[in-house]
Design a protein around this motif. Structure first.
Motif, PDB file in Angstrom:
ATOM      1  N   LYS A  37      -0.205   7.852   5.000  1.00  0.00           N
ATOM      2  CA  LYS A  37      -0.475   6.432   4.184  1.00  0.00           C
ATOM      3  C   LYS A  37      -1.499   6.128   4.064  1.00  0.00           C
ATOM      4  O   LYS A  37      -1.173   5.492   2.952  1.00  0.00           O
ATOM      5  CB  LYS A  37      -0.373   6.115   6.287  1.00  0.00           C
ATOM      6  CG  LYS A  37      -0.579   4.476   5.892  1.00  0.00           C
ATOM      7  CD  LYS A  37       1.058   4.198   5.617  1.00  0.00           C
ATOM      8  CE  LYS A  37       1.142   2.197   5.436  1.00  0.00           C
ATOM      9  NZ  LYS A  37       1.270   1.642   5.845  1.00  0.00           N
ATOM     10  N   LEU A  41      -1.280   4.628   0.518  1.00  0.00           N
ATOM     11  CA  LEU A  41      -2.004   3.174   0.224  1.00  0.00           C
ATOM     12  C   LEU A  41      -2.681   3.802  -1.435  1.00  0.00           C
ATOM     13  O   LEU A  41      -2.746   2.528  -2.110  1.00  0.00           O
ATOM     14  CB  LEU A  41      -2.548   3.149   0.547  1.00  0.00           C
ATOM     15  CG  LEU A  41      -1.929   1.821   1.985  1.00  0.00           C
ATOM     16  CD1 LEU A  41      -3.250   2.041   3.352  1.00  0.00           C
ATOM     17  CD2 LEU A  41      -0.779   0.837   1.843  1.00  0.00           C
ATOM     18  N   ARG A  44      -0.010   3.967  -4.195  1.00  0.00           N
ATOM     19  CA  ARG A  44       0.655   2.171  -4.977  1.00  0.00           C
ATOM     20  C   ARG A  44      -0.968   1.355  -5.219  1.00  0.00           C
ATOM     21  O   ARG A  44      -0.644   0.338  -5.419  1.00  0.00           O
ATOM     22  CB  ARG A  44       1.057   1.229  -3.236  1.00  0.00           C
ATOM     23  CG  ARG A  44       2.372   2.170  -2.696  1.00  0.00           C
ATOM     24  CD  ARG A  44       3.801   2.740  -4.060  1.00  0.00           C
ATOM     25  NE  ARG A  44       5.023   2.873  -4.145  1.00  0.00           N
ATOM     26  CZ  ARG A  44       5.300   3.731  -3.452  1.00  0.00           C
ATOM     27  NH1 ARG A  44       4.645   4.476  -4.419  1.00  0.00           N
ATOM     28  NH2 ARG A  44       6.328   4.095  -3.296  1.00  0.00           N
ATOM     29  N   LEU A  46      -3.293   0.084  -3.961  1.00  0.00           N
ATOM     30  CA  LEU A  46      -3.870  -0.404  -2.756  1.00  0.00           C
ATOM     31  C   LEU A  46      -5.756  -0.660  -2.502  1.00  0.00           C
ATOM     32  O   LEU A  46      -6.162  -1.906  -2.225  1.00  0.00           O
ATOM     33  CB  LEU A  46      -2.695  -0.870  -1.561  1.00  0.00           C
ATOM     34  CG  LEU A  46      -2.020  -1.284  -1.577  1.00  0.00           C
ATOM     35  CD1 LEU A  46      -2.700  -2.754  -1.540  1.00  0.00           C
ATOM     36  CD2 LEU A  46      -0.441  -1.356  -2.389  1.00  0.00           C
ATOM     37  N   VAL A  70      -5.690  -4.756   4.593  1.00  0.00           N
ATOM     38  CA  VAL A  70      -4.638  -3.969   3.760  1.00  0.00           C
ATOM     39  C   VAL A  70      -2.743  -3.914   4.577  1.00  0.00           C
ATOM     40  O   VAL A  70      -2.366  -4.515   5.308  1.00  0.00           O
ATOM     41  CB  VAL A  70      -4.350  -3.048   2.949  1.00  0.00           C
ATOM     42  CG1 VAL A  70      -2.413  -2.444   2.448  1.00  0.00           C
ATOM     43  CG2 VAL A  70      -4.614  -3.372   1.838  1.00  0.00           C
ATOM     44  N   GLN A  74      -0.130  -6.258   6.280  1.00  0.00           N
ATOM     45  CA  GLN A  74       1.342  -5.045   6.738  1.00  0.00           C
ATOM     46  C   GLN A  74       1.402  -5.329   8.222  1.00  0.00           C
ATOM     47  O   GLN A  74       2.825  -5.655   8.230  1.00  0.00           O
ATOM     48  CB  GLN A  74       1.501  -3.869   6.684  1.00  0.00           C
ATOM     49  CG  GLN A  74       1.289  -3.405   4.973  1.00  0.00           C
ATOM     50  CD  GLN A  74       1.271  -2.049   4.741  1.00  0.00           C
ATOM     51  OE1 GLN A  74       0.934  -1.099   5.860  1.00  0.00           O
ATOM     52  NE2 GLN A  74       2.768  -1.547   4.573  1.00  0.00           N
ATOM     53  N   LEU A  81       3.691  -4.789  -0.152  1.00  0.00           N
ATOM     54  CA  LEU A  81       2.766  -4.098  -0.711  1.00  0.00           C
ATOM     55  C   LEU A  81       2.528  -4.324  -2.047  1.00  0.00           C
ATOM     56  O   LEU A  81       1.548  -4.989  -2.576  1.00  0.00           O
ATOM     57  CB  LEU A  81       2.698  -2.662  -0.754  1.00  0.00           C
ATOM     58  CG  LEU A  81       2.459  -2.011   0.639  1.00  0.00           C
ATOM     59  CD1 LEU A  81       2.627  -0.265  -0.054  1.00  0.00           C
ATOM     60  CD2 LEU A  81       1.346  -1.968   1.721  1.00  0.00           C
ATOM     61  N   ARG A  85      -1.193  -6.018  -2.929  1.00  0.00           N
ATOM     62  CA  ARG A  85      -1.387  -5.605  -4.966  1.00  0.00           C
ATOM     63  C   ARG A  85      -1.629  -6.888  -5.313  1.00  0.00           C
ATOM     64  O   ARG A  85      -2.821  -7.135  -5.861  1.00  0.00           O
ATOM     65  CB  ARG A  85      -0.737  -4.417  -4.584  1.00  0.00           C
ATOM     66  CG  ARG A  85      -1.169  -3.956  -6.154  1.00  0.00           C
ATOM     67  CD  ARG A  85      -0.977  -2.926  -6.738  1.00  0.00           C
ATOM     68  NE  ARG A  85      -1.056  -2.526  -8.294  1.00  0.00           N
ATOM     69  CZ  ARG A  85      -0.878  -2.328  -9.515  1.00  0.00           C
ATOM     70  NH1 ARG A  85       0.302  -1.362  -8.970  1.00  0.00           N
ATOM     71  NH2 ARG A  85      -1.159  -1.945 -10.573  1.00  0.00           N
ATOM     72  N   GLU A 207       6.487   1.168   4.819  1.00  0.00           N
ATOM     73  CA  GLU A 207       6.574  -0.230   4.073  1.00  0.00           C
ATOM     74  C   GLU A 207       7.952  -1.021   3.706  1.00  0.00           C
ATOM     75  O   GLU A 207       7.672  -2.056   3.866  1.00  0.00           O
ATOM     76  CB  GLU A 207       5.943  -0.173   2.512  1.00  0.00           C
ATOM     77  CG  GLU A 207       6.781  -0.885   1.622  1.00  0.00           C
ATOM     78  CD  GLU A 207       5.367  -2.127   1.829  1.00  0.00           C
ATOM     79  OE1 GLU A 207       5.597  -2.783   1.300  1.00  0.00           O
ATOM     80  OE2 GLU A 207       4.562  -1.546   2.748  1.00  0.00           O
TER      81      GLU A 207
END
Length: 233
Positions: A37, A41, A44, A46, A70, A74, A81, A85, A207
């Protein structure tokens, strides 16, 4: 993303954490957090942990606060996401953006101090009675536990206000059944992704589940607003 982590540690800089140390600090609060995970992230954009010369990820205290932010967005707000972001990009650019639903935060670090309450503290903070909390637990509106978080406090405060209008927790038992039906819809939608057993697919499934939950929340809120409009004289 405007923010980036330095490759080398400056003298006097705060201690950097390994992935294992990050997990040790956060898994009690976020049990589904895994190394996969974290990598997801990072992919992505983040989070942007520093790297050692050997390529190992190292997380600063600000990385930890950002990660907690973050994960909280969620878990508690079902935000995709890409929305989180965009919010963080605006923060990095010096703006004060607003998240969907009207929540505005000056800094992700404020979420690092989320309070935890024992039963008596929760009842006192919410202005509730022990019986109301008992009823909320028996109606599956609040989970029975040793320590309660901010979300339980918000729910109990809402139940206090609803009780003043004659709405008791027992009247809301259908909410749990409705939530279970929504969960069934989400699980059905995730079947194609869940069949893949690799770590990246599991992270993507998590996600996607939150994205679907967020879209369902929009539809539900719209239906309620539409129904309320018919009550206007």
């Amino acid at each position: 993303m405007a923010r980036s982590s330095a490759q080398a540690r400056e003298p006097g800089a705060p201690t950097l954490l390994s992935i294992g140390q990050v997990l040790a600090r956060l898994t009690a609060e976020f049990p589904d957090l895994t190394p996969s995970k974290l990598r997801f992230l990072e992919e992505r954009q983040l989070i942007c942990p520093a790297r050692t010369e050997s390529g190992y990820r190292k997380f600063s205290p600000s990385d930890l606060d950002r990660l907690r932010f973050v994960l909280t967005m969620q878990r508690d707000h079902y935000l995709p996401l890409k929305v989180i972001r965009g919010y963080l990009d605006d923060l990095d650019a010096g703006r004060a953006p607003e998240l969907p639903g009207g929540s505005t935060f000056a800094s992700p670090s404020i979420l690092s101090t989320e309070r935890r309450f024992q039963r008596d503290e929760l009842v006192r903070e919410a202005g509730a009675t022990p019986q109301l909390l008992n009823d909320a637990v028996s109606s599956s509106l609040i989970a029975a536990t040793d320590l309660y978080g901010e979300e339980a406090l918000a729910v109990l405060r809402s139940l206090v206000e609803l009780q003043r209008s004659g709405i008791e927790p027992r009247h809301l038992r259908g909410f749990r059944a409705a939530a279970e039906r929504e969960l069934g819809l989400i699980e059905s939608a995730l079947i194609p992704v869940a069949r893949r057993k690799d770590a990246s697919s599991r992270a993507k499934a998590g996600e996607l589940a939150r994205e679907i939950a967020g879209q369902l929340e929009i539809v539900r809120s719209s239906l309620i607003r539409s129904a309320l409009s018919r009550l206007d004289p």
